[in-house]
Design an enzyme around this catalytic site. Structure first.
Site, mmCIF file in Angstrom:
data_model
loop_
_atom_site.group_PDB
_atom_site.id
_atom_site.type_symbol
_atom_site.label_atom_id
_atom_site.label_comp_id
_atom_site.label_asym_id
_atom_site.label_seq_id
_atom_site.Cartn_x
_atom_site.Cartn_y
_atom_site.Cartn_z
ATOM 1 N N GLN A 205 -3.663 4.879 10.665
ATOM 2 C CA GLN A 205 -2.862 5.161 9.478
ATOM 3 C C GLN A 205 -3.496 4.436 8.284
ATOM 4 O O GLN A 205 -4.035 3.336 8.432
ATOM 5 C CB GLN A 205 -1.420 4.670 9.701
ATOM 6 N N SER A 206 -3.491 5.087 7.124
ATOM 7 C CA SER A 206 -3.990 4.488 5.889
ATOM 8 C C SER A 206 -5.455 4.040 6.047
ATOM 9 O O SER A 206 -6.299 4.862 6.386
ATOM 10 C CB SER A 206 -3.072 3.326 5.490
ATOM 11 N N ALA A 207 -5.756 2.750 5.839
ATOM 12 C CA ALA A 207 -7.141 2.298 6.028
ATOM 13 C C ALA A 207 -7.598 2.562 7.462
ATOM 14 O O ALA A 207 -8.787 2.804 7.704
ATOM 15 C CB ALA A 207 -7.273 0.817 5.696
ATOM 16 N N GLN A 231 -3.519 9.659 9.783
ATOM 17 C CA GLN A 231 -2.263 9.623 9.045
ATOM 18 C C GLN A 231 -2.482 8.961 7.676
ATOM 19 O O GLN A 231 -2.730 7.766 7.582
ATOM 20 C CB GLN A 231 -1.206 8.844 9.845
ATOM 21 N N HIS A 452 4.298 6.125 1.552
ATOM 22 C CA HIS A 452 3.254 5.633 2.440
ATOM 23 C C HIS A 452 3.873 4.734 3.510
ATOM 24 O O HIS A 452 4.762 3.949 3.205
ATOM 25 C CB HIS A 452 2.275 4.808 1.587
#
Ligand code: NAG
Ligand code: NAG
Ligand code: NAG
Length: 550
Positions: A205-207, A231, A452
Site C-alpha cells: 500500500q502507498s510507498a 493499493q 488514503h
C-alpha cells in the site's frame, strides 16, 4: 522430518516457558519457534513467527550497502516476540527516534505449517520514511480465516534505506534491495511454514505499492511471485521518485559537519555517524526541502534512478519501462480510494491553503514534473491546468474541496490510471476504486469520499469497533483479495452480483473498466474521464517523452 519436528517441540517445551507456545519450523538457517494466536475473526488458531532475520544487520560498513544474506544460527530462534522497526521518527512532532538499524527481518503467519497454502507478501507504506511490519500495524487475522500464509517484511527507511549520491559510491535504493532479498527468502523458505512457493502474491500500500511496482520492473525478481497487488501507489506517482538525492546527501553531510565535494569521503564519514544523529540531520534537511521546494517535485528521500551497474535496482525511466512492456508479466490487481488526499489535507486544509499562493505566483509548478523541462511549455501547461481545476480566480479563493480533489488526481488518480493503461497492454489488470466510507476511517473530515490508508482498516484486524456494515465491507474486500491470491482471479464466480472484469491485452481499444467497491459492487468505466481527456491533450501538446512519473 516429522520425527525431528516432534523431538524439537518436546525439547523446546521444556526449555522455553511461553504461554502461547507454537510449533517449531526448520529452515536452512536453523530452527524457529513460533507462537500460537487466536484469530479475532473466526476464532481459529494460527501460528506467528516474528522477527526472522533475512539479512545481516546493515550496520557500520554495511550501512548504505545492498543487504547480505544472514548467517545461520545455532539452537532455536525465539520468534515469539516482535523485533525492532527500522530507524524512523516517532511522536506527534517527529521529535523522538524509534527503531534500530538491526531491522532486516520478516514475520510469517500461517494456519498450517504442513499445509500447501497460497502466500501473500506484504510491503508496508509510509512514504519510504516510516512504518513497520509488526502485528499491531498489519494484523492478518482475516487472511488466516481464509488459510492464506501471510508474510510482512521490514526494509530500511529514510536515509538508511534511500540515501544516494547518484554515483557508484552510494547508488541508493537500499530499501528496495532489502525487499528483493526478502522475496528470495520467501521463495526459498515458505514451504517450511506451509506456504506454496508457486503461489506467491506480492502486495503493498502507498510507498509499499510503489515498491511492488518497482519490483515488477526489476528482472532479478522474475519468478519470485505469480501475481501482484498495488493499493494506492505506483512508480508513476510523482512522490515515488527522488530527483534531488545527491544534493540531499551532501546537505545531510554538511549538517553533520562533513564538508566535502567527494562522495566517497562523504559516505565513509556518514557510515561512522551515530544513527540517531544521522536521523536528526536527515530530518532537518528533509523538512527544509519540503518547505522551500514544493510538493510537485516529488519526495526528498526515496527511490532513485541508479547509474548503470551490476546490482542496480532500476536504471531507466519507469513510464518508459511500462510503456514498452519491460516488466515481469504477471496479473495485477490495483486501484485506489475515492478521495486519497483527504487523509493528508482534510483536517489541515485551512492552515495549508495559503501555501497554494505559490502556485498562483509560479503557475509552471502546476505542470506535472516530468511533462517537459521547457519553461515556456510549463507555463502554458500550468495555465491550462489552473483554469481547468480552479477557473480564473486565485487558487486560495477556491473551495477547499477543489484543492483536495486536485491533489488526489495529481498524486494518485492520473498516475494510477496511466499505470493500468500501460500495463494492461501486456497483462490482465483488475482495477478498483474503494469508496466505502465506514466508521473505521481515522482521518474523518467534512470532505466527501475515502482517504488514503482507509482500506487498511478493513483489510487488517487492527480495529475492534466495526459495525455490521463495516463487517460486510470487510468481508467483500477480503473475499476479492483472497480469491485473487488463491486463483489469480478476484471473482472466479460471480460475487455479490458482480464479476470483476480485467483490463486486458485482448480488449485494448475498449473503455477502461474498474470495480467500484462500496456497500455494493459494480463494474464501471473510465474513471475521472473529463480530467483524463484534459491531461491527454496536455501531454500531446506539451509533453517531451520519455517520462519517469506521469
Ligand atoms: C495441513 O495441511 C496438510 C496438507 O495439506 C493436511 O493434510 C492437514 O490436514 C492440514 N491440517 C489442518 C489442521 O488443516
Ligand atoms: C520551448 O517551447 C516553446 C513553445 O513550444 C518553443 O517555441 C521553444 O523553442 C522551446 N524552447 C526550447 C529551448 O526548446
Ligand atoms: C459509496 O456509497 C455511498 C452510499 O451509497 C455513496 O454516498 C458514495 O457516493 C459511494 N461512493 C462512491 C465512490 O461511489
Amino acid at each position: 522430518m516429522c520425527l525431528h519436528y516432534k523431538l524439537y517441540f518436546i525439547v523446546v517445551f521444556f526449555v522455553v516457558y511461553s504461554e502461547a507456545q507454537g510449533p517449531i519450523v526448520t529452515i536452512d538457517d536453523g530452527q524457529i519457534l513460533g507462537s500460537t494466536q487466536k484469530s479475532v475473526g473466526n476464532g481459529g488458531t494460527f501460528y506467528a513467527f516474528k522477527g526472522i532475520p533475512y539479512a545481516k544487520p546493515p550496520v557500520r560498513n554495511l550501512r548504505f550497502q545492498a543487504p547480505y544474506k544472514n548467517d545461520p544460527w545455532q539452537g532455536v530462534l525465539d520468534a515469539t516476540k516482535e523485533k525492532d522497526k527500522c530507524v524512523q521518527t516517532a511522536g506527534i512532532l517527529g521529535l523522538t527516534i524509534a527503531g534500530s538499524e538491526d531491522c532486516l527481518h520478516l514475520n510469517v503467519y500461517t494456519t498450517n505449517v504442513t499445509g500447501n497454502n497460497p502466500v501473500m507478501v506484504w510491503i508496508f507504506g509510509g512514504g519510504f520514511s516510516i512504518g513497520g511490519s509488526e502485528y499491531s500495524s498489519y494484523a492478518p487475522d482475516f487472511l488466516m480465516d481464509r488459510n492464506i500464509v501471510f508474510v510482512s517484511l521490514n526494509y530500511r527507511l529514510g536515509a538508511f534505506g534511500f540515501l544516494s549520491t547518484g554515483d557508484l559510491n552510494c547508488p541508493g535504493n537500499w530499501g528496495l534491495k532489502d525487499q528483493l532479498l526478502a522475496l528470495k527468502w520467501v521463495k526459498d523458505n515458505i514451504e517450511a511454514f506451509g506456504g506454496d512457493p508457486e503461489k506467491i502474491t506480492i502486495a503493498g500500500q502507498s510507498a509499499g505499492s510503489a515498491s511492488v511496482s518497482y519490483i515488477l520492473q526489476n528482472p532479478q525478481s522474475k519468478g519470485l511471485y505469480r501475481s501482484a497487488i498495488m493499493q494506492s501507489g505506483s512508480s508513476l506517482c510523482l512522490w515515488s521518485l527522488t530527483r534531488t538525492a545527491r544534493e540531499i546527501a551532501f546537505a545531510i553531510g554538511a549538517r553533520l559537519g562533513i564538508f566535502t565535494t567527494d562522495s566517497g569521503e562523504l559516505i565513509r564519514k556518514l557510515r561512522k555517524v551515530d544513527y540517531q544523529r544521522l536521523k536528526r540531520a536527515e530530518n532537518d534537511v528533509y523538512y527544509v526541502a519540503i518547505a522551500v521546494d514544493n510538493i510537485f517535485n516529488g519526495i526528498p528521500m526515496g527511490p532513485v534512478v541508479e547509474p548503470e551497474h551490476e546490482g542496480a535496482f532500476f536504471t531507466q525511466k519507469s513510464h518508459e519501462m511500462l510503456r514498452t512492456g519491460q516488466f515481469n508479466k504477471v496479473p495485477v490487481l490495483m486501484g485506489l480510494n475515492s478521495n486519497e488526499a483527504k487523509s493528508f489535507l482534510g483536517l489541515f486544509i485551512d492552515v495549508l491553503k495559503p501555501l497554494f499562493t505559490r502556485y498562483d505566483i509560479n503557475i509552471a509548478r502546476l505542470a506535472p514534473y516530468d511533462l517537459t523541462r521547457n519553461s515556456t511549455k510549463r507555463i502554458l501547461a500550468g495555465t491550462e491546468i489552473k483554469h481547468h481545476y480552479f477557473g480564473e480566480d486565485p487558487i486560495v479563493t477556491r473551495p477547499s474541496a477543489n484543492i483536495i480533489k486536485f491533489i488526489s488526481h495529481e498524486q494518485f488518480n492520473r498516475p494510477i490510471r496511466e499505470t493500468v493503461h500501460q500495463m494492461s497492454k501486456y497483462v490482465d489488470v483488475y482495477y478498483y476504486e474503494f469508496g466505502y466510507r465506514g466508521s473505521l476511517g481515522e482521518f474523518e473530515s467534512d470532505f466527501a469520499g475515502v482517504g488514503h490508508y482507509e482500506e487498511i482498516f478493513y483489510q487488517f484486524a487492527n480495529k475492534a469497533n466495526a459495525n455490521d456494515e463495516d463487517k460486510s465491507a470487510r468481508t467483500i474486500f477480503l473475499e476479492l483479495w483472497s480469491n485473487f491470491i488463491k486463483y489469480v482471479n478476484p471473482t472466479p464466480k460471480s460475487f455479490e452480483g458482480a464479476t470483476w472484469i480485467p483490463n486486458s491485452p485482448k480488449n485494448q481499444n475498449k473503455d477502461v473498466v474498474y470495480l467500484s467497491i462500496n456497500t455494493t459492487l459494480a463494474m464501471r468505466q473510465n474513471p475521472d474521464q473529463e480530467d483524463w481527456e484534459f491531461y491527454q491533450k496536455i501531454y500531446d501538446k506539451y509533453g517531451d517523452p520519455p517520462f519517469s512519473t506521469y
